[in-house]
Design an enzyme around this catalytic site. Structure first.
Site, PDB file in Angstrom:
ATOM      1  N   ASP A  52       0.739  -1.169   0.025  1.00  0.00           N
ATOM      2  CA  ASP A  52      -0.085  -0.027  -0.056  1.00  0.00           C
ATOM      3  C   ASP A  52       0.955   1.344   0.120  1.00  0.00           C
ATOM      4  O   ASP A  52       2.099   1.281   0.360  1.00  0.00           O
ATOM      5  CB  ASP A  52      -0.970  -0.006   1.200  1.00  0.00           C
ATOM      6  CG  ASP A  52      -1.645   1.181   1.281  1.00  0.00           C
ATOM      7  OD1 ASP A  52      -2.518   1.766   0.520  1.00  0.00           O
ATOM      8  OD2 ASP A  52      -1.549   1.813   2.509  1.00  0.00           O
ATOM      9  N   ASP A  54      -0.246   5.134   0.919  1.00  0.00           N
ATOM     10  CA  ASP A  54      -0.610   6.097   1.802  1.00  0.00           C
ATOM     11  C   ASP A  54      -0.399   5.492   3.112  1.00  0.00           C
ATOM     12  O   ASP A  54      -0.959   4.585   3.679  1.00  0.00           O
ATOM     13  CB  ASP A  54      -1.972   6.678   1.796  1.00  0.00           C
ATOM     14  CG  ASP A  54      -1.950   7.447   0.471  1.00  0.00           C
ATOM     15  OD1 ASP A  54      -1.019   7.680  -0.353  1.00  0.00           O
ATOM     16  OD2 ASP A  54      -3.223   7.730   0.175  1.00  0.00           O
ATOM     17  N   THR A 158      -2.814   0.697  -4.883  1.00  0.00           N
ATOM     18  CA  THR A 158      -3.353   1.744  -4.005  1.00  0.00           C
ATOM     19  C   THR A 158      -4.398   2.290  -4.828  1.00  0.00           C
ATOM     20  O   THR A 158      -4.765   2.007  -6.180  1.00  0.00           O
ATOM     21  CB  THR A 158      -2.151   2.869  -4.245  1.00  0.00           C
ATOM     22  OG1 THR A 158      -2.614   4.273  -3.834  1.00  0.00           O
ATOM     23  CG2 THR A 158      -1.634   3.077  -5.685  1.00  0.00           C
ATOM     24  N   ALA A 159      -5.188   3.042  -4.167  1.00  0.00           N
ATOM     25  CA  ALA A 159      -6.449   3.738  -4.661  1.00  0.00           C
ATOM     26  C   ALA A 159      -6.056   5.044  -5.429  1.00  0.00           C
ATOM     27  O   ALA A 159      -7.157   5.570  -6.170  1.00  0.00           O
ATOM     28  CB  ALA A 159      -7.440   4.083  -3.564  1.00  0.00           C
ATOM     29  N   LYS A 203      -8.592  -4.490  -4.284  1.00  0.00           N
ATOM     30  CA  LYS A 203      -7.353  -4.690  -3.993  1.00  0.00           C
ATOM     31  C   LYS A 203      -7.017  -6.134  -4.179  1.00  0.00           C
ATOM     32  O   LYS A 203      -5.895  -6.739  -4.796  1.00  0.00           O
ATOM     33  CB  LYS A 203      -6.539  -4.069  -2.785  1.00  0.00           C
ATOM     34  CG  LYS A 203      -6.514  -2.477  -2.699  1.00  0.00           C
ATOM     35  CD  LYS A 203      -5.449  -1.979  -1.699  1.00  0.00           C
ATOM     36  CE  LYS A 203      -5.270  -0.499  -1.792  1.00  0.00           C
ATOM     37  NZ  LYS A 203      -4.405   0.090  -0.814  1.00  0.00           N
ATOM     38  N   ASP A 226      -1.020  -0.209   5.895  1.00  0.00           N
ATOM     39  CA  ASP A 226      -1.257   0.489   7.392  1.00  0.00           C
ATOM     40  C   ASP A 226      -2.784   0.508   7.948  1.00  0.00           C
ATOM     41  O   ASP A 226      -3.366   0.847   9.177  1.00  0.00           O
ATOM     42  CB  ASP A 226      -1.034   1.958   7.233  1.00  0.00           C
ATOM     43  CG  ASP A 226      -2.004   2.980   6.608  1.00  0.00           C
ATOM     44  OD1 ASP A 226      -2.655   3.832   6.932  1.00  0.00           O
ATOM     45  OD2 ASP A 226      -2.505   2.424   5.296  1.00  0.00           O
ATOM     46  N   ASN A 229      -8.720  -1.312   6.061  1.00  0.00           N
ATOM     47  CA  ASN A 229      -9.434  -1.338   4.603  1.00  0.00           C
ATOM     48  C   ASN A 229      -8.766  -2.301   3.686  1.00  0.00           C
ATOM     49  O   ASN A 229      -9.458  -2.867   2.817  1.00  0.00           O
ATOM     50  CB  ASN A 229      -9.360   0.049   3.977  1.00  0.00           C
ATOM     51  CG  ASN A 229     -10.369   1.149   4.781  1.00  0.00           C
ATOM     52  OD1 ASN A 229     -11.437   0.901   5.496  1.00  0.00           O
ATOM     53  ND2 ASN A 229     -10.111   2.413   4.796  1.00  0.00           N
TER      54      ASN A 229
END
Length: 296
Positions: A52, A54, A158-159, A203, A226, A229
């Site tokens: 991930d 962020d 990542t989004a 994901k 982190d 979600n």
């Protein structure tokens, strides 16, 4: 050197890499085929590490810096920024449902509808080089490098927009990136998505599809995040590692016995701040930047 870093074999020869973003090759390179079947076929399949972005690979949110840059370039208005910042904060901090996710998605897409793709790539280069690169967590980057040295692929998941994620992966020398893909027509964004937002269950689906395409054995793969979600992705692989975990992920890590890496130090309080405060901070900061440009 941490126990996790020490578990890597530094003697392996790195495999040739190809940078990919959401299904589109960004550079041409040799694609490694899966190993030939044998008595222990699964054990000989290639493996990968999924990161991930962020608050895992970097401090803060990549989309925040992208929004700042778009405001600086006059793409976003102050009202746009405040509205999106509030929705994004609720989305990030878990107050989400199907309708809310759709609202966040629609807001983000509306902001860039009609914007040229070439211009977005230039903005992404500016953001990655000026804003994101200095915020990369050095210990996490070293972990990614150790995976590469151990003959494993390394993917960002990542989004964030795939243009931003793919460029970041390329700058870091990683294998590639999976990110949210916006539809393009005649060189501009249409305001619609291709597929779904790369978030939550998407994901897990994304890395499963990638594993099938590239012959990866997910049981031998590692995922870092982190956020709770990302539990669907973390549960999809053989080894999950929590990095700077939120409260829910920290509980899940204790329950499953997953390793926890925490590099926040003084940033812990900010990371655990109330969603409303986060929304206000992001929104007001971007609004101030926009108003400053208007005065200039």
């Amino acid at each position: 050197m941490s126990e996790i870093e020490a578990s890597f074999s530094a003697s392996a020869t790195p495999r040739p890499r190809t940078v990919r973003a959401g299904g589109t090759a960004l550079t041409h390179s040799v694609v490694v085929e899966p190993a030939a079947p044998g008595d222990d076929e699964l054990a000989h399949l290639p493996s990968a590490a999924f990161f991930d972005v962020d608050n895992t690979l970097m401090h803060g949110a990549s989309t925040y810096w992208l929004a700042r840059a778009l405001a600086k370039h006059g793409v976003l208005s102050g009202r746009d920024i405040l509205n999106f910042a509030w929705k994004q904060a609720r989305f990030k901090f878990g107050a989400e449902n199907h309708g809310h996710i759709s609202s966040v998605k629609s807001s983000a897409l509306e902001l860039v509808a009609g914007f040229p793709v070439d211009e977005m790539r230039k903005v992404c280069e500016e953001v990655v080089d000026r804003d994101i690169s200095p915020r990369i967590l050095a210990p996490v980057r070293r972990l990614a490098e150790r995976h590469l040295e151990s003959d494993q692929e390394v993917w960002l998941v990542t989004a964030s927009p795939v243009e931003l994620a793919g460029l970041l992966a390329s700058r870091l020398g990683l294998t590639g990136a999976l990110g949210t893909i916006a539809e393009i027509e005649d060189g501009c964004y249409t305001g619609r998505l291709v597929g779904d937002l790369m978030h939550g269950p998407a994901k897990a689906e994304g890395i499963a599809q990638l594993a099938a395409e590239r012959g990866l054995n997910l049981e031998q793969c590692t995922a870092y995040s982190d956020s709770a979600n990302d539990l669907p992705m973390l549960r999809k692989v053989g080894r999950a590692i929590a990095v700077n975990p939120d409260a829910r992920l920290a509980r899940q890590a204790r329950h499953y016995g997953w390793p926890v890496l925490d590099y926040r130090r003084g940033r812990r309080a900010a990371k655990l701040a109330l969603p409303a405060a986060a929304a206000a901070g992001v929104g007001m900061g971007l609004l101030y930047l926009h108003k400053s440009r208007e005065r200039d």
